[in-house]
Each structure stands twice: as C-alpha cells, then as structure tokens.
Design a protein around this motif. Structure first.
Motif, PDB file in Angstrom:
ATOM      1  N   ASP A 208       0.778  -1.237   0.000  1.00  0.00           N
ATOM      2  CA  ASP A 208       0.000   0.000   0.000  1.00  0.00           C
ATOM      3  C   ASP A 208       0.810   1.288   0.000  1.00  0.00           C
ATOM      4  O   ASP A 208       0.230   2.375  -0.004  1.00  0.00           O
ATOM      5  CB  ASP A 208      -0.971   0.011   1.190  1.00  0.00           C
ATOM      6  N   LYS A 209       2.148   1.222  -0.007  1.00  0.00           N
ATOM      7  CA  LYS A 209       2.920   2.459  -0.107  1.00  0.00           C
ATOM      8  C   LYS A 209       2.842   3.008  -1.537  1.00  0.00           C
ATOM      9  O   LYS A 209       2.845   2.240  -2.502  1.00  0.00           O
ATOM     10  CB  LYS A 209       4.388   2.210   0.272  1.00  0.00           C
ATOM     11  N   PRO A 210       2.776   4.336  -1.702  1.00  0.00           N
ATOM     12  CA  PRO A 210       2.800   4.898  -3.057  1.00  0.00           C
ATOM     13  C   PRO A 210       4.057   4.475  -3.803  1.00  0.00           C
ATOM     14  O   PRO A 210       5.105   4.215  -3.205  1.00  0.00           O
ATOM     15  CB  PRO A 210       2.784   6.411  -2.806  1.00  0.00           C
ATOM     16  N   VAL A 211       3.949   4.443  -5.135  1.00  0.00           N
ATOM     17  CA  VAL A 211       5.044   3.963  -5.978  1.00  0.00           C
ATOM     18  C   VAL A 211       5.444   5.056  -6.963  1.00  0.00           C
ATOM     19  O   VAL A 211       4.594   5.628  -7.652  1.00  0.00           O
ATOM     20  CB  VAL A 211       4.633   2.689  -6.754  1.00  0.00           C
ATOM     21  N   LEU A 212       6.745   5.337  -7.013  1.00  0.00           N
ATOM     22  CA  LEU A 212       7.304   6.241  -8.009  1.00  0.00           C
ATOM     23  C   LEU A 212       7.903   5.380  -9.113  1.00  0.00           C
ATOM     24  O   LEU A 212       8.859   4.631  -8.876  1.00  0.00           O
ATOM     25  CB  LEU A 212       8.377   7.133  -7.386  1.00  0.00           C
ATOM     26  N   LEU A 213       7.341   5.471 -10.310  1.00  0.00           N
ATOM     27  CA  LEU A 213       7.758   4.627 -11.425  1.00  0.00           C
ATOM     28  C   LEU A 213       8.561   5.451 -12.420  1.00  0.00           C
ATOM     29  O   LEU A 213       8.008   6.293 -13.142  1.00  0.00           O
ATOM     30  CB  LEU A 213       6.542   4.011 -12.115  1.00  0.00           C
ATOM     31  N   LYS A 214       9.879   5.210 -12.461  1.00  0.00           N
ATOM     32  CA  LYS A 214      10.728   5.927 -13.403  1.00  0.00           C
ATOM     33  C   LYS A 214      10.636   5.300 -14.794  1.00  0.00           C
ATOM     34  O   LYS A 214      10.498   4.083 -14.936  1.00  0.00           O
ATOM     35  CB  LYS A 214      12.177   5.934 -12.924  1.00  0.00           C
ATOM     36  N   ARG A 215      10.712   6.160 -15.799  1.00  0.00           N
ATOM     37  CA  ARG A 215      10.663   5.693 -17.182  1.00  0.00           C
ATOM     38  C   ARG A 215      11.964   4.986 -17.536  1.00  0.00           C
ATOM     39  O   ARG A 215      13.056   5.467 -17.222  1.00  0.00           O
ATOM     40  CB  ARG A 215      10.450   6.880 -18.116  1.00  0.00           C
ATOM     41  N   GLY A 216      11.864   3.849 -18.193  1.00  0.00           N
ATOM     42  CA  GLY A 216      13.049   3.142 -18.654  1.00  0.00           C
ATOM     43  C   GLY A 216      13.834   3.982 -19.637  1.00  0.00           C
ATOM     44  O   GLY A 216      13.272   4.804 -20.381  1.00  0.00           O
ATOM     45  N   MET A 217      15.138   3.776 -19.674  1.00  0.00           N
ATOM     46  CA  MET A 217      16.004   4.649 -20.470  1.00  0.00           C
ATOM     47  C   MET A 217      15.748   4.555 -21.972  1.00  0.00           C
ATOM     48  O   MET A 217      16.108   5.460 -22.730  1.00  0.00           O
ATOM     49  CB  MET A 217      17.467   4.370 -20.158  1.00  0.00           C
ATOM     50  N   SER A 218      15.105   3.482 -22.420  1.00  0.00           N
ATOM     51  CA  SER A 218      14.758   3.354 -23.839  1.00  0.00           C
ATOM     52  C   SER A 218      13.274   3.045 -24.029  1.00  0.00           C
ATOM     53  O   SER A 218      12.872   2.548 -25.086  1.00  0.00           O
ATOM     54  CB  SER A 218      15.613   2.260 -24.497  1.00  0.00           C
ATOM     55  N   ALA A 219      12.474   3.335 -23.028  1.00  0.00           N
ATOM     56  CA  ALA A 219      11.059   2.947 -23.049  1.00  0.00           C
ATOM     57  C   ALA A 219      10.195   3.948 -23.810  1.00  0.00           C
ATOM     58  O   ALA A 219      10.372   5.166 -23.682  1.00  0.00           O
ATOM     59  CB  ALA A 219      10.533   2.807 -21.627  1.00  0.00           C
ATOM     60  N   THR A 220       9.264   3.428 -24.581  1.00  0.00           N
ATOM     61  CA  THR A 220       8.246   4.287 -25.179  1.00  0.00           C
ATOM     62  C   THR A 220       7.246   4.702 -24.105  1.00  0.00           C
ATOM     63  O   THR A 220       7.194   4.113 -23.018  1.00  0.00           O
ATOM     64  CB  THR A 220       7.494   3.562 -26.298  1.00  0.00           C
ATOM     65  N   ILE A 221       6.448   5.686 -24.420  1.00  0.00           N
ATOM     66  CA  ILE A 221       5.430   6.135 -23.467  1.00  0.00           C
ATOM     67  C   ILE A 221       4.416   5.034 -23.206  1.00  0.00           C
ATOM     68  O   ILE A 221       4.002   4.809 -22.062  1.00  0.00           O
ATOM     69  CB  ILE A 221       4.753   7.422 -23.980  1.00  0.00           C
ATOM     70  N   ASP A 222       4.012   4.319 -24.249  1.00  0.00           N
ATOM     71  CA  ASP A 222       3.047   3.229 -24.059  1.00  0.00           C
ATOM     72  C   ASP A 222       3.619   2.126 -23.173  1.00  0.00           C
ATOM     73  O   ASP A 222       2.915   1.569 -22.318  1.00  0.00           O
ATOM     74  CB  ASP A 222       2.621   2.649 -25.406  1.00  0.00           C
ATOM     75  N   GLU A 223       4.896   1.792 -23.347  1.00  0.00           N
ATOM     76  CA  GLU A 223       5.521   0.779 -22.500  1.00  0.00           C
ATOM     77  C   GLU A 223       5.560   1.242 -21.039  1.00  0.00           C
ATOM     78  O   GLU A 223       5.336   0.439 -20.119  1.00  0.00           O
ATOM     79  CB  GLU A 223       6.942   0.488 -22.996  1.00  0.00           C
ATOM     80  N   TRP A 224       5.830   2.499 -20.844  1.00  0.00           N
ATOM     81  CA  TRP A 224       5.866   3.081 -19.500  1.00  0.00           C
ATOM     82  C   TRP A 224       4.495   2.998 -18.841  1.00  0.00           C
ATOM     83  O   TRP A 224       4.359   2.577 -17.688  1.00  0.00           O
ATOM     84  CB  TRP A 224       6.340   4.520 -19.646  1.00  0.00           C
ATOM     85  N   LEU A 225       3.465   3.366 -19.587  1.00  0.00           N
ATOM     86  CA  LEU A 225       2.112   3.338 -19.029  1.00  0.00           C
ATOM     87  C   LEU A 225       1.629   1.903 -18.807  1.00  0.00           C
ATOM     88  O   LEU A 225       0.875   1.649 -17.855  1.00  0.00           O
ATOM     89  CB  LEU A 225       1.153   4.095 -19.943  1.00  0.00           C
ATOM     90  N   MET A 226       2.058   0.980 -19.633  1.00  0.00           N
ATOM     91  CA  MET A 226       1.707  -0.419 -19.389  1.00  0.00           C
ATOM     92  C   MET A 226       2.391  -0.945 -18.136  1.00  0.00           C
ATOM     93  O   MET A 226       1.838  -1.780 -17.412  1.00  0.00           O
ATOM     94  CB  MET A 226       2.060  -1.279 -20.601  1.00  0.00           C
ATOM     95  N   ALA A 227       3.615  -0.462 -17.853  1.00  0.00           N
ATOM     96  CA  ALA A 227       4.277  -0.827 -16.604  1.00  0.00           C
ATOM     97  C   ALA A 227       3.491  -0.302 -15.413  1.00  0.00           C
ATOM     98  O   ALA A 227       3.308  -0.993 -14.400  1.00  0.00           O
ATOM     99  CB  ALA A 227       5.702  -0.279 -16.590  1.00  0.00           C
ATOM    100  N   ALA A 228       2.990   0.937 -15.530  1.00  0.00           N
ATOM    101  CA  ALA A 228       2.141   1.489 -14.470  1.00  0.00           C
ATOM    102  C   ALA A 228       0.872   0.664 -14.312  1.00  0.00           C
ATOM    103  O   ALA A 228       0.370   0.465 -13.195  1.00  0.00           O
ATOM    104  CB  ALA A 228       1.783   2.942 -14.796  1.00  0.00           C
ATOM    105  N   GLU A 229       0.357   0.153 -15.416  1.00  0.00           N
ATOM    106  CA  GLU A 229      -0.862  -0.658 -15.377  1.00  0.00           C
ATOM    107  C   GLU A 229      -0.669  -1.923 -14.536  1.00  0.00           C
ATOM    108  O   GLU A 229      -1.597  -2.362 -13.847  1.00  0.00           O
ATOM    109  CB  GLU A 229      -1.279  -1.023 -16.804  1.00  0.00           C
TER     110      GLU A 229
END
Length: 352
Positions: A208-229
C-alpha cells in the motif's frame, strides 16, 4: 469500459450496480470525481453492449469504452479527471497531483554515511523540499561501481526522516527487499532499469505504499504506461510517473535527453501525477536549473533534484548533483516560475 453516473446518484444505487457487475464476472472500481462518480469495469467487456448496460439503471448517464491497452492508467478511466497521491510524512500530508502545489524531492544519489544524509536532509528541507531521496540499493551499469550500503543505509534514511521530518523516497531493486524498504520509505521507487521487471511491479502493486515509477532509459510512453498498469492492476492506485531522460543518439554533452514534451502528452493519456528528474535527465549540474524551471513551466507536478554536500567526492552521480547552497538558490528561482503558473506552495505562517 466505464459507467458514468449522473450527478446526485444515490449511494445505494451505486452499490447495487457494483454488486451486479461483479456477478457478470467483472471487477468494478468506484472512482469518485470532483462532480460525478464513475464505475470502471475491468474484465472481458468486448461482448457487452453499452446501450444494454445504460438501460439497467435510470441513474446511469453514459457508458464508454476505454480503447487504450492500459485501462486503469488511462485518463478515460477517470472520465477525464486527474488523480492525486496523498503521502503522509512527519511534517504532514503531501499531495502530488495536477491541481496541487509542486512538490520537490531532493537528496543524494546514494546514502553514504549518517552525517551526510542527515545534514543534507536538514538543508533541503529548510530550502523547501518535501521529500528526501537517497539510494540504499543502487543498480549500476558496472559491477565494480558502488552499489549502495543496502539495509544499513535504510536505517540512516530513517534517522534522516526523524531529524528532518521529510518523507523518504528510496528504490527497491528486488522483491526480497521490498518489505524492509517499505518499512522505511514513504514512497517506494522503481528505477529505470526495473521499469519492466514485471514480478517486482506486481509486488509493489500488492502493497500500500505509493510507488514512483521511473521511465526506462529506452522505453516508449506506451511501454511506460503499461508498466504502471501492472501496479494499478495489482491493487495499488497510488502511482507517480517520473521522467528521467531517455537514451538517444547524442550523448556528447548531456547524459540523457530529458523529454519534457512527455508532460503535455501524458496529460492527454493518463490521470497519473507526473514528476521530472532533471538531474538524471541531463547528467550535468549546470543544466539542472534550466530544465527544472522549464519543467515547472511545462506543467510538472513534482521535481526530483540531486543534492550532495560535496559532489566532487560523491560515491555516485557527483557531476549531476547540486551543492546545498546551489539548491537554496535554485529553489528561489523555481518559486518565481511556480507562482507565475499558480503552482507554488504558500509559506507556512506560524501562529503567535
């Protein structure tokens, strides 16, 4: 798919619909917006007819499909409204989101010793930071580079939290370390190299702690948002997205390319709060002030800035770290931009 309820819909009707959708094999999620309540329907919805759903209750205003592959992270899922993450700290709750003042996260790349981390926490807190960043576990490209002090560094972060009242943001690299990291951290960070570590994403989503999700160094925006998903789907709604620069063809002058265009793009795609890290994004302390100010002008919700009392002797990322004095000066400059866009926190006035 989302079910938008009419203004003033009775709570009993919302509960009844939630129970009915559950019997259909769906996972309904109640989302309370500023003006309306939305019920998000997650599951096999392809064969459901929007008109048939709308007819099951006179209190349903409309039924909409979420077309993007990231359902819970999509802005559509909240009917266009942004979300916010409320983080308890010793100095009081801090809210990160589009409609709230900008929050600053500051501190060294790595926790080196108690004196350094406590003093840095006090200095950045006095300048206006709300959170202390500091790595206990450090993923490094070289196996011979400093990897962090591990569990003992978590104890030093706890001491800095007690001395300064700041919230703590620190990275978890392994599912085996999550429990002890979460005991100290107010926000658990997933670093760029672990953005697609799906077993780790599921684990942080289940706590239940909040999560800070950093973007991968070569990640597309869609890949980043799918990781958040992944995190959202596991049950944790408190996710903050952090842009920290992406790898491009020219690394002659800056460590990475800081993608500030991602701020308006994310505003159209997701409801999640946004943080910008100009320190990793540029790799040079000289460039950090300009990029931090630009990020505020572009609409970021938060900033992460590396600060070290003696960058020349830092065990990691010294070239991109500001000294405490430079950080003090920068915060004053940031306040000018922040007030211009009406996103700067008002100073607390002591009651006499």
């Amino acid at each position: 798919m989302i079910v938008v309820m009419k203004v003033g819909s009775p709570e009993e009707e919302i509960s009844r619909l939630t129970e009915e959708f559950t019997t259909w094999g769906l996972s309904p999620e109640k989302i309370v917006g500023q003006h309306k309540v939305v019920i998000g329907l997650v599951g096999e919805t392809a064969d459901l007819d929007e008109q048939n759903i709308q007819e099951i209750s006179p209190w349903i205003e409309t039924v909409l499909r979420v077309e993007r592959p990231y359902k819970r992270a999509s802005r559509e899922f909240r009917h266009g409204e942004s979300s916010q993450v409320v983080i308890p700290t010793p100095n009081g709750d801090v809210t990160i989101g589009e409609q709230f003042p900008i929050s600053i996260v500051a501190g060294p790349c790595s926790v080196e010793n108690e004196e350094m981390i406590v003093e840095t926490a006090r200095r950045v807190g006095a300048a206006g930071a709300k959170f202390l960043r500091g790595g206990a576990y450090k993923p490094r490209t070289s196996p011979y580079a400093f990897q962090g002090h591990g569990e003992s560094a978590l104890e030093l972060l706890a001491a800095a939290r007690e001395a300064s009242g700041l919230g703590i943001i620190t990275e978890v690299m392994d599912t085996a370390d999550l429990e002890k990291v979460a005991e100290v951290a107010d926000v658990v960070q997933i670093g760029a190299r672990n953005m697609q570590n799906f077993s780790l994403l599921k684990k942080v989503g289940a706590q239940d702690k909040p999560v800070l999700l950093k973007r991968g160094m070569s990640a597309t925006i869609d890949e980043w948002l799918m990781a958040a998903e992944y995190i959202l789907a596991a049950g944790n709604p408190n996710v903050i997205l952090c842009e920290r620069g992406v790898r491009t063809f020219d690394r002659s002058y800056a460590r990475n390319t800081l993608d500030l265009a991602v701020i308006p793009v994310l505003r159209t795609l997701t409801h999640l709060p946004i943080m910008i890290d100009p320190s990793h994004g540029t790799g040079r302390w000289e460039y950090v002030p300009a990029m931090a100010k630009a990020a505020i002008a572009a609409g970021t919700d938060s900033l992460m800035i590396e600060v070290h009392p003696n960058p020349a002797k830092a065990l990691s990322d010294g070239p991109q770290s500001l000294t405490p004095d430079r950080f003090d000066a920068l915060v004053k400059e940031l306040a000018v931009i922040g007030r211009a866009v009406e996103r700067w926190p008002e100073p607390q006035v002591a009651l006499v």
